[in-house]
Design a protein around this motif. Sequence first.
Motif, PDB file in Angstrom:
ATOM      1  N   GLY A 131     126.737 -20.574  20.627  1.00  0.00           N
ATOM      2  CA  GLY A 131     125.611 -21.223  19.982  1.00  0.00           C
ATOM      3  C   GLY A 131     125.015 -22.373  20.761  1.00  0.00           C
ATOM      4  N   MET A 132     125.311 -22.435  22.070  1.00  0.00           N
ATOM      5  CA  MET A 132     124.759 -23.490  22.924  1.00  0.00           C
ATOM      6  C   MET A 132     123.650 -22.909  23.791  1.00  0.00           C
ATOM      7  SD  MET A 132     128.139 -25.606  24.117  1.00  0.00           S
ATOM      8  CE  MET A 132     129.304 -24.251  24.105  1.00  0.00           C
ATOM      9  N   PHE A 133     122.534 -23.594  23.856  1.00  0.00           N
ATOM     10  CA  PHE A 133     121.408 -23.121  24.646  1.00  0.00           C
ATOM     11  C   PHE A 133     121.384 -23.843  25.996  1.00  0.00           C
ATOM     12  CE2 PHE A 133     120.194 -22.500  20.207  1.00  0.00           C
ATOM     13  CZ  PHE A 133     119.865 -21.145  20.226  1.00  0.00           C
ATOM     14  N   PRO A 134     121.175 -23.103  27.080  1.00  0.00           N
ATOM     15  CA  PRO A 134     121.145 -23.726  28.410  1.00  0.00           C
ATOM     16  C   PRO A 134     120.084 -24.815  28.486  1.00  0.00           C
ATOM     17  CG  PRO A 134     121.165 -21.322  28.574  1.00  0.00           C
ATOM     18  CD  PRO A 134     120.941 -21.641  27.133  1.00  0.00           C
ATOM     19  N   ASP A 135     120.404 -25.886  29.216  1.00  0.00           N
ATOM     20  CA  ASP A 135     119.427 -26.953  29.419  1.00  0.00           C
ATOM     21  C   ASP A 135     118.870 -26.883  30.836  1.00  0.00           C
ATOM     22  OD1 ASP A 135     121.504 -27.825  30.962  1.00  0.00           O
ATOM     23  OD2 ASP A 135     121.962 -29.604  29.774  1.00  0.00           O
ATOM     24  N   LEU A 136     118.119 -27.891  31.226  1.00  0.00           N
ATOM     25  CA  LEU A 136     117.472 -27.899  32.544  1.00  0.00           C
ATOM     26  C   LEU A 136     118.500 -27.836  33.672  1.00  0.00           C
ATOM     27  CD1 LEU A 136     114.825 -28.165  34.160  1.00  0.00           C
ATOM     28  CD2 LEU A 136     115.080 -30.649  34.009  1.00  0.00           C
ATOM     29  N   PHE A 137     119.609 -28.586  33.520  1.00  0.00           N
ATOM     30  CA  PHE A 137     120.643 -28.585  34.559  1.00  0.00           C
ATOM     31  C   PHE A 137     121.251 -27.191  34.707  1.00  0.00           C
ATOM     32  CE2 PHE A 137     124.932 -29.075  36.178  1.00  0.00           C
ATOM     33  CZ  PHE A 137     124.761 -29.956  37.231  1.00  0.00           C
ATOM     34  N   THR A 138     121.507 -26.518  33.603  1.00  0.00           N
ATOM     35  CA  THR A 138     122.077 -25.161  33.641  1.00  0.00           C
ATOM     36  C   THR A 138     121.168 -24.212  34.409  1.00  0.00           C
ATOM     37  OG1 THR A 138     122.813 -25.613  31.375  1.00  0.00           O
ATOM     38  CG2 THR A 138     123.159 -23.394  32.210  1.00  0.00           C
ATOM     39  N   TYR A 139     119.895 -24.216  34.036  1.00  0.00           N
ATOM     40  CA  TYR A 139     118.943 -23.316  34.683  1.00  0.00           C
ATOM     41  C   TYR A 139     118.792 -23.639  36.176  1.00  0.00           C
ATOM     42  CZ  TYR A 139     117.394 -21.427  30.165  1.00  0.00           C
ATOM     43  OH  TYR A 139     117.333 -20.788  28.952  1.00  0.00           O
ATOM     44  N   GLN A 154     116.328 -12.386  40.586  1.00  0.00           N
ATOM     45  CA  GLN A 154     117.114 -12.986  39.514  1.00  0.00           C
ATOM     46  C   GLN A 154     116.736 -14.457  39.323  1.00  0.00           C
ATOM     47  OE1 GLN A 154     118.183 -11.011  41.842  1.00  0.00           O
ATOM     48  NE2 GLN A 154     119.707  -9.545  41.099  1.00  0.00           N
ATOM     49  N   ALA A 155     116.460 -15.164  40.438  1.00  0.00           N
ATOM     50  CA  ALA A 155     116.079 -16.573  40.343  1.00  0.00           C
ATOM     51  C   ALA A 155     114.760 -16.735  39.593  1.00  0.00           C
ATOM     52  CB  ALA A 155     115.981 -17.177  41.737  1.00  0.00           C
ATOM     53  N   LEU A 156     113.781 -15.876  39.917  1.00  0.00           N
ATOM     54  CA  LEU A 156     112.491 -15.936  39.229  1.00  0.00           C
ATOM     55  C   LEU A 156     112.626 -15.527  37.766  1.00  0.00           C
ATOM     56  CD1 LEU A 156     110.215 -14.442  42.036  1.00  0.00           C
ATOM     57  CD2 LEU A 156     110.268 -16.820  41.263  1.00  0.00           C
ATOM     58  N   SER A 157     113.558 -14.617  37.494  1.00  0.00           N
ATOM     59  CA  SER A 157     113.811 -14.226  36.097  1.00  0.00           C
ATOM     60  C   SER A 157     114.343 -15.401  35.294  1.00  0.00           C
ATOM     61  CB  SER A 157     114.804 -13.066  36.050  1.00  0.00           C
ATOM     62  OG  SER A 157     114.284 -11.920  36.702  1.00  0.00           O
ATOM     63  N   ILE A 158     115.219 -16.193  35.908  1.00  0.00           N
ATOM     64  CA  ILE A 158     115.749 -17.385  35.239  1.00  0.00           C
ATOM     65  C   ILE A 158     114.624 -18.386  34.984  1.00  0.00           C
ATOM     66  CG2 ILE A 158     117.233 -19.412  35.546  1.00  0.00           C
ATOM     67  CD1 ILE A 158     118.841 -17.019  34.812  1.00  0.00           C
ATOM     68  N   GLN A 159     113.697 -18.504  35.946  1.00  0.00           N
ATOM     69  CA  GLN A 159     112.566 -19.419  35.746  1.00  0.00           C
ATOM     70  C   GLN A 159     111.714 -18.982  34.549  1.00  0.00           C
ATOM     71  OE1 GLN A 159     109.576 -19.393  38.777  1.00  0.00           O
ATOM     72  NE2 GLN A 159     108.576 -21.249  38.052  1.00  0.00           N
ATOM     73  N   ASP A 160     111.449 -17.679  34.462  1.00  0.00           N
ATOM     74  CA  ASP A 160     110.676 -17.162  33.315  1.00  0.00           C
ATOM     75  C   ASP A 160     111.433 -17.407  32.013  1.00  0.00           C
ATOM     76  OD1 ASP A 160     108.699 -16.296  35.014  1.00  0.00           O
ATOM     77  OD2 ASP A 160     109.465 -14.245  35.150  1.00  0.00           O
ATOM     78  N   ARG A 161     112.735 -17.207  32.073  1.00  0.00           N
ATOM     79  CA  ARG A 161     113.560 -17.360  30.880  1.00  0.00           C
ATOM     80  C   ARG A 161     113.563 -18.813  30.402  1.00  0.00           C
ATOM     81  NH1 ARG A 161     119.863 -15.361  30.705  1.00  0.00           N
ATOM     82  NH2 ARG A 161     120.436 -16.234  28.690  1.00  0.00           N
ATOM     83  N   MET A 162     113.618 -19.765  31.343  1.00  0.00           N
ATOM     84  CA  MET A 162     113.647 -21.166  30.930  1.00  0.00           C
ATOM     85  C   MET A 162     112.301 -21.597  30.343  1.00  0.00           C
ATOM     86  SD  MET A 162     113.779 -23.095  34.674  1.00  0.00           S
ATOM     87  CE  MET A 162     113.869 -24.759  34.024  1.00  0.00           C
ATOM     88  N   GLU A 163     111.213 -21.054  30.895  1.00  0.00           N
ATOM     89  CA  GLU A 163     109.895 -21.388  30.353  1.00  0.00           C
ATOM     90  C   GLU A 163     109.716 -20.813  28.953  1.00  0.00           C
ATOM     91  OE1 GLU A 163     107.215 -19.978  33.324  1.00  0.00           O
ATOM     92  OE2 GLU A 163     107.452 -21.737  34.615  1.00  0.00           O
TER      93      GLU A 163
END
Length: 630
Positions: A131-139, A154-163
Amino acid sequence: MLEKIALRDFLSSPTVLNSLTGNGDGPDSNSQVLSWLVIVYANLKMTQDAIQVFEHMRVNGFKPHLHACTVLLNSLVKDGVTDMVWKIYKKMVKIGVVANMHVFNVLIHACCKSGDVEKAEQLLSEMELAGMFPDLFTYNTLISLYCKKGMHYQALSIQDRMEQGGVCPDIVTYNSLIYGYCREGRMREASRLFKDIKGAVPNHVTYTTLIDGYCRVNDMDEAVRLRAEMETKGLYPGVVTYNSILCKLCAQGRIRDANKLLNEMNEKKIEPDNITCNTLINAYCKIGDLKSALRVRRKMLEAGLKPDKFTYKALIHGFCKAEEMDSGKDLLFEMLDAGLSASYCIYSWLVDGYCNQDNEEAIVRLLEEFLRKGLCVDISVYRALIRRLCKREKVHFAQRIFILMQGKGILGDSVVYTSLAYAYLKMGEVTVASDLLDEMYRRRLMITLKLYRSFSASYADDKGILDIFWGRVVERGLISKTLGTFSSPVPEPWNSSISSLKMQLDVAPSFSCLGTSKYDPIQRRYARNCIGEVIRLVRPTDKRNSMTRVISLESSNVLRRIPDCTWSCLKMEVSNFLTCQKKIGSCVLPDVVVWMLWDRRLLLLLRCSCNCSVVVYHQSVSAVLGEAHD
């Protein structure tokens, strides 16, 4: 107060800790005191003391505070002791400390340090399940990890996911993505991303990364333009920025321009570092200007900088190239006295220099000088000298050093025996070469994939002799028949099967799991290489049933060293390969495949979709064929 007390060496000793916790203040009070002690030690970089206090708490039933565990884990990550991180984390969970977002971030950072993508993705899943959501440091940590591994998609996918999760990328995010592109010379994508930066302001790292990227692709004009743009925005270049440009100028032989840049650094009060000095020393040594190289080294010492292995390596190479062997040898001794280890390249340059002067005796005397100076001569020194002398076809002197090595009680390794055996075979001394290979067999010294490839590349011009040599090695079982590019002929009937397999891997990549599997590309590549080994091991075992085959991993030296994480990937690769072969009818598939496994840990149950029954067994073949295990 606690920090001052903690600096005393005896405080973390078991006796003192027992006295500290035996004052009857209660477990909560003791846990609080010891937890703060862990924090203090970890912050002071006294990691071993922090671990000792943590272990004392665990053994005596005191539960450390979550903050203390986080600080300890973070200290271990900074020290690069990632193995200890996981041990402490497991113990922490076992005694009931529940990880929070900060702990998971530290663990993902540890994965980034060790390059473990699979573990990082597993931790991310555990976070979300908790139940913990990744923060800026995680991403940012995940993006940095993917970019370092060259996994841009995969890196760009993480960027899309964080946005999508409402977390806005900062300049650290963009810097990691730009670095990933620049590292591979993809400057068009890096420039496009630089122009598309939103919600963040480019900093020194952004511009320096781009400048270094353009220097890598020889676009000096764009690098200089970016440096000017950087200054107009109030971001003045530091030593790292100048080093990128200086390195490229020196690589292009533009020493005059490099000196102008150095003068500019001096005018702007930018102090050179080790990289600056090493770049200049290496450039001067390459053009044979050894006086200038030594002058830079002298200034380096005056500035309080300490020469490192790159400094000595450049100077030794320069002096050996100029055949000033005494100076090169003195620098080697100075390097070793400074506590630095010499690589194979350094010893090979010394051997080449002495051989060019027809002074091979000096190489033998070099070992005596090592001992007179009290320097340790281990297997790496003997290995380097023997290997290079064999390459120079000075086998007599290589043999003398080999005898000296044995006289000191040091046993040769695979590199030593392989080098000597090949050198003797090349000279026509077939008996001596065979004796050396037989000795390798008696001592169970195997030729690894790395050694095979290195040796084949080093002696690529000796194609005929090399094939004969590998044939003799294969006969003795010192190397797998399917290693590398099959430089030596592989006995029939397996040669045609392997050749067919390699051809299909190159021209018909029909394995669906390659494009979509969760496995690392390195694992998939390793699995592909192993398929040839698997196919080689398929052979008839029972005359009554010609469709029965046995795959015996017990005799496979390659498959013994497959990491556990690669086995599941290998299973998918083999399954798809067999399915493909069944469809196109290019090989006869067995009705029963018996996997003889050398270790119970690696039991692998393979269910092929081509009506192949699979038996997993670890005893004798006859027992498997006598009993029907499905």
